[in-house]
Each structure stands twice: as structure tokens, then as C-alpha cells.
Design a protein around this motif. Structure first.
Motif, mmCIF file in Angstrom:
data_model
loop_
_atom_site.group_PDB
_atom_site.id
_atom_site.type_symbol
_atom_site.label_atom_id
_atom_site.label_comp_id
_atom_site.label_asym_id
_atom_site.label_seq_id
_atom_site.Cartn_x
_atom_site.Cartn_y
_atom_site.Cartn_z
ATOM 1 N N ASP A 142 0.802 -1.234 0.000
ATOM 2 C CA ASP A 142 0.000 0.000 0.000
ATOM 3 C C ASP A 142 0.830 1.278 0.000
ATOM 4 O OD1 ASP A 142 -2.291 -1.497 -0.062
ATOM 5 O OD2 ASP A 142 -2.719 -1.314 2.072
ATOM 6 N N ARG A 143 1.991 1.233 -0.615
ATOM 7 C CA ARG A 143 2.761 2.471 -0.771
ATOM 8 C C ARG A 143 2.204 3.309 -1.917
ATOM 9 N NH1 ARG A 143 9.326 2.932 -2.087
ATOM 10 N NH2 ARG A 143 9.352 5.210 -2.329
ATOM 11 N N ALA A 144 1.667 2.637 -2.946
ATOM 12 C CA ALA A 144 1.202 3.368 -4.133
ATOM 13 C C ALA A 144 0.089 2.581 -4.815
ATOM 14 C CB ALA A 144 2.357 3.614 -5.088
ATOM 15 N N ILE A 198 5.072 -7.263 8.279
ATOM 16 C CA ILE A 198 5.101 -5.933 7.689
ATOM 17 C C ILE A 198 5.734 -4.983 8.681
ATOM 18 C CG2 ILE A 198 3.741 -4.012 6.754
ATOM 19 C CD1 ILE A 198 1.606 -5.982 5.953
ATOM 20 N N SER A 199 6.762 -4.265 8.238
ATOM 21 C CA SER A 199 7.379 -3.219 9.041
ATOM 22 C C SER A 199 6.818 -1.882 8.605
ATOM 23 C CB SER A 199 8.905 -3.225 8.863
ATOM 24 O OG SER A 199 9.456 -4.485 9.200
ATOM 25 N N PRO A 200 6.130 -1.160 9.496
ATOM 26 C CA PRO A 200 5.519 0.111 9.089
ATOM 27 C C PRO A 200 6.553 1.090 8.572
ATOM 28 C CG PRO A 200 4.731 -0.583 11.250
ATOM 29 C CD PRO A 200 5.881 -1.484 10.903
ATOM 30 N N PHE A 201 6.135 1.933 7.629
ATOM 31 C CA PHE A 201 7.019 2.997 7.165
ATOM 32 C C PHE A 201 7.305 3.951 8.311
ATOM 33 C CE2 PHE A 201 4.690 2.190 3.000
ATOM 34 C CZ PHE A 201 5.730 1.440 2.449
ATOM 35 N N PRO A 202 8.499 4.537 8.357
ATOM 36 C CA PRO A 202 8.810 5.507 9.404
ATOM 37 C C PRO A 202 7.823 6.676 9.361
ATOM 38 C CG PRO A 202 10.789 4.862 8.246
ATOM 39 C CD PRO A 202 9.661 4.297 7.475
ATOM 40 N N PRO A 245 -16.418 -14.389 7.169
ATOM 41 C CA PRO A 245 -16.799 -13.948 8.513
ATOM 42 C C PRO A 245 -15.628 -13.866 9.500
ATOM 43 C CG PRO A 245 -18.286 -15.664 7.703
ATOM 44 C CD PRO A 245 -17.094 -15.647 6.795
ATOM 45 N N GLN A 246 -14.477 -14.397 9.147
ATOM 46 C CA GLN A 246 -13.345 -14.380 10.065
ATOM 47 C C GLN A 246 -12.764 -12.966 10.165
ATOM 48 O OE1 GLN A 246 -10.481 -17.545 9.521
ATOM 49 N NE2 GLN A 246 -12.036 -18.956 8.743
ATOM 50 N N PRO A 247 -11.977 -12.697 11.228
ATOM 51 C CA PRO A 247 -11.414 -11.348 11.404
ATOM 52 C C PRO A 247 -10.603 -10.909 10.197
ATOM 53 C CG PRO A 247 -11.115 -12.665 13.390
ATOM 54 C CD PRO A 247 -11.638 -13.600 12.338
ATOM 55 N N SER A 248 -10.646 -9.614 9.923
ATOM 56 C CA SER A 248 -9.919 -9.061 8.775
ATOM 57 C C SER A 248 -8.417 -9.227 8.961
ATOM 58 C CB SER A 248 -10.243 -7.572 8.606
ATOM 59 O OG SER A 248 -11.620 -7.386 8.365
ATOM 60 N N LEU A 249 -7.710 -9.339 7.858
ATOM 61 C CA LEU A 249 -6.258 -9.448 7.904
ATOM 62 C C LEU A 249 -5.641 -8.131 8.394
ATOM 63 C CD1 LEU A 249 -5.830 -11.280 4.500
ATOM 64 C CD2 LEU A 249 -5.290 -12.240 6.734
ATOM 65 N N PRO A 250 -4.501 -8.202 9.076
ATOM 66 C CA PRO A 250 -3.886 -6.993 9.649
ATOM 67 C C PRO A 250 -3.060 -6.204 8.628
ATOM 68 C CG PRO A 250 -2.594 -8.908 10.264
ATOM 69 C CD PRO A 250 -3.793 -9.435 9.503
ATOM 70 N N TRP A 251 -3.728 -5.687 7.618
ATOM 71 C CA TRP A 251 -3.038 -4.895 6.603
ATOM 72 C C TRP A 251 -2.539 -3.582 7.205
ATOM 73 C CZ3 TRP A 251 -2.101 -7.023 1.961
ATOM 74 C CH2 TRP A 251 -2.928 -8.058 1.518
ATOM 75 N N GLN A 252 -1.377 -3.149 6.766
ATOM 76 C CA GLN A 252 -0.883 -1.815 7.072
ATOM 77 C C GLN A 252 0.156 -1.445 6.019
ATOM 78 O OE1 GLN A 252 1.634 -1.392 10.561
ATOM 79 N NE2 GLN A 252 1.990 -3.594 10.641
ATOM 80 N N ALA A 253 0.287 -0.167 5.774
ATOM 81 C CA ALA A 253 1.290 0.287 4.817
ATOM 82 C C ALA A 253 2.676 0.082 5.407
ATOM 83 C CB ALA A 253 1.069 1.763 4.484
ATOM 84 N N GLY A 254 3.569 -0.528 4.631
ATOM 85 C CA GLY A 254 4.913 -0.760 5.123
ATOM 86 C C GLY A 254 5.684 -1.700 4.230
ATOM 87 N N GLN A 255 6.835 -2.121 4.716
ATOM 88 C CA GLN A 255 7.697 -3.033 3.967
ATOM 89 C C GLN A 255 7.342 -4.468 4.333
ATOM 90 O OE1 GLN A 255 11.833 -2.030 4.056
ATOM 91 N NE2 GLN A 255 12.504 -4.004 3.241
ATOM 92 N N LEU A 256 7.096 -5.277 3.305
ATOM 93 C CA LEU A 256 6.670 -6.666 3.486
ATOM 94 C C LEU A 256 7.869 -7.586 3.364
ATOM 95 C CD1 LEU A 256 4.447 -8.806 3.784
ATOM 96 C CD2 LEU A 256 3.995 -8.577 1.332
ATOM 97 N N ARG A 257 8.068 -8.402 4.388
ATOM 98 C CA ARG A 257 9.194 -9.324 4.404
ATOM 99 C C ARG A 257 8.741 -10.708 3.963
ATOM 100 N NH1 ARG A 257 13.463 -7.083 7.271
ATOM 101 N NH2 ARG A 257 14.619 -8.725 6.180
#
Length: 246
Positions: A98-100, A241-245, A224-236
Motif C-alpha cells: 500500500d505504498r502506491a 510488515i514493518s511500518p514505514f517511518p 466472517p473471520q477477522p480481517s487481515l492486519p493490513w498496514q502500509a509498510g515493507q513486506l518481508r
């Protein structure tokens, strides 16, 4: 059986009413809103139409699905993934989430050799960008320095991911993005990616045809299961996922 025309607010017909020829065509209309898209994906329906056509909605039988445990990673791709993991520390080459998003959609919509046009029109891009802002659509991107070199995007509901499109400007670039997405999905017990339609390329990656009823059952279990923990960052490559600074 006649094709259903959808007015604003009209619900989708049962997917069992989809035509056999062309396979899976279910309904048509003019509405392409985040609400309509959300309702469609919950029922295993997706839009696919050419510019100038009504919005066409599909639910093919069978459905192409890639189980994350069935992903085929070649020796050469595994080698590239290890190289990327080593280089990720330097920031020269990295995979991000989700950077772009909108830029990924624009790249997926760009003309390709042998294709007269694209279904990813301006209204489609606008609708999915709204889904992205609602936290329901995401991109995985391969960056070389500050250049977007490959990526994919799709819709995420519960523990289900629906792949939409991908692009690459270098060999295996989209596969690298896909391998990182699969690592993320595996880490969070999301077992499948909807690939929509059958192609030889998807089959080479491990995707298989699934009967529509089995696909419906899969969605009933995963959405129906909990949503995935998406966040903008670097994916290893371990799926973290390491959040962007800040």
C-alpha cells in the motif's frame, strides 16, 4: 435464461443463474460503487467489462483458486527471493504494501503487447481506489530505489483475498510480489487467493479450478473471520510488515 439488469439498489440474483455461455455472466448494470463491489465479492461475483459497455458481473463455474500452500516457487524464483531479502536491508530493492495503490492500478491498466485495450478503465480505478481508502483493497509492490517495478492489487474480505491484476517491468517481478503476498497470507491463516478465470499461467503457479459451490462454501467460511492486519509498510518474506517511518 435472460440476463438480469441491475438498477441502483437491486440485489444480485443467485449465482446459480449465471449463464453457461459466456461462462459465468450473471448480470449487467450501470452502477459501480464501493457498496456494489463489496456486495459482489461477498457472493463470489466480480466485474469485468470493456470501455463503453455496461458493467458486467461474473461468477464462472468452475473458479480458478490458488491455495497458498499450493503455490509453486521455482528454484530460480527462490534464489531471487533470497537475494531480495538480503538487499531489503539497504532499501535498494524492497517489497511494500500500500505504498502506491493507485499507481499500481494505473500500471496494470497500461497497454500490453497483444491486447487491444484494458478493462481497468477510469471508473474502475476510481471505484477500487475508494475500496482501498475503506481498507478493503490493497497492493503489493516491488520497488527498485524509488521506481515501482512490479506489483499486484486485489480485494481482502475476512481471511479471503481476491486477486485482480498484476504487472511487471522485469523478469519474475509480479511473481516476487505474489510470493510475498502468499507469505503474508500464510502467516495470518488466509488459505486462498481467488484468481477468477482459468489460464495456463495461473495453473503453472499452482492454481486449480474449483466448482462454484465449493467456492461459495470457501467464502462462507473465510469472509466472517477477522480481517487481515493490513498496514502500509515493507513486506518481508516471513509475511511480516514493518511500518514505514513516521
Amino acid at each position: 435464461m435472460s440476463l438480469t439488469w441491475l438498477e441502483s439498489g437491486t440485489p444480485f440474483p443467485p449465482v446459480e443463474q449465471a449463464l453457461r455461455e459466456p461462462d459465468g455472466l450473471l448480470a449487467a448494470g450501470l452502477e459501480l460503487t464501493p457498496e456494489r463491489l463489496h456486495a459482489a465479492y461477498r457472493q463470489g461475483i466480480f466485474p469485468w467489462f470493456n470501455d463503453g459497455e455496461p458493467v458486467l458481473w461474473w461468477s464462472p463455474d468452475p473458479r480458478m483458486v490458488l491455495a497458498t500452500d499450493d503455490f509453486k516457487c521455482s528454484h530460480s524464483l527462490s534464489k531471487k527471493l533470497r537475494q531480495i531479502e538480503r538487499q531489503a536491508q539497504s532499501g535498494h530493492l524492497r517489497v511494500c504494501v500500500d505504498r502506491a495503490f493507485e499507481q499500481v492500478m494505473a500500471e496494470c491498466a497500461a497497454p500490453r503487447a497483444g491486447q487491444p485495450g484494458t478493462w481497468i478503465t477510469a471508473p474502475v480505478r476510481q471505484a477500487y481506489a475508494q475500496l482501498h481508502r475503506q481498507g478493503l483493497a490493497h497492493s503489493v509492490e516491488l520497488w527498485i530505489d524509488d521506481t515501482l517495478s512490479a506489483g499486484l492489487y486485489g480485494v481482502s474480505l475476512g481471511r479471503m483475498f481476491y486477486g485482480e491484476s498484476m504487472f511487471t517491468r522485469l523478469p519474475d517481478g509480479s511473481k516476487i510480489a505474489l510470493a510475498h503476498l502468499i507469505a503474508f497470507l500464510r502467516r495470518h491463516d488466509a488459505p486462498a487467493i481467488d484468481c477468477q478465470q482459468q489460464t495456463r499461467h495461473l495453473g503453472s503457479l499452482g492454481a486449480r479450478a474449483m466448482p462454484r459451490q465449493d467456492f461459495k462454501d470457501l467464502l462462507a467460511r473465510l469472509i466472517p473471520q477477522p480481517s487481515l492486519p493490513w498496514q502500509a509498510g515493507q513486506l518481508r518474506l516471513d509475511g511480516s510488515i514493518s511500518p514505514f517511518p513516521a
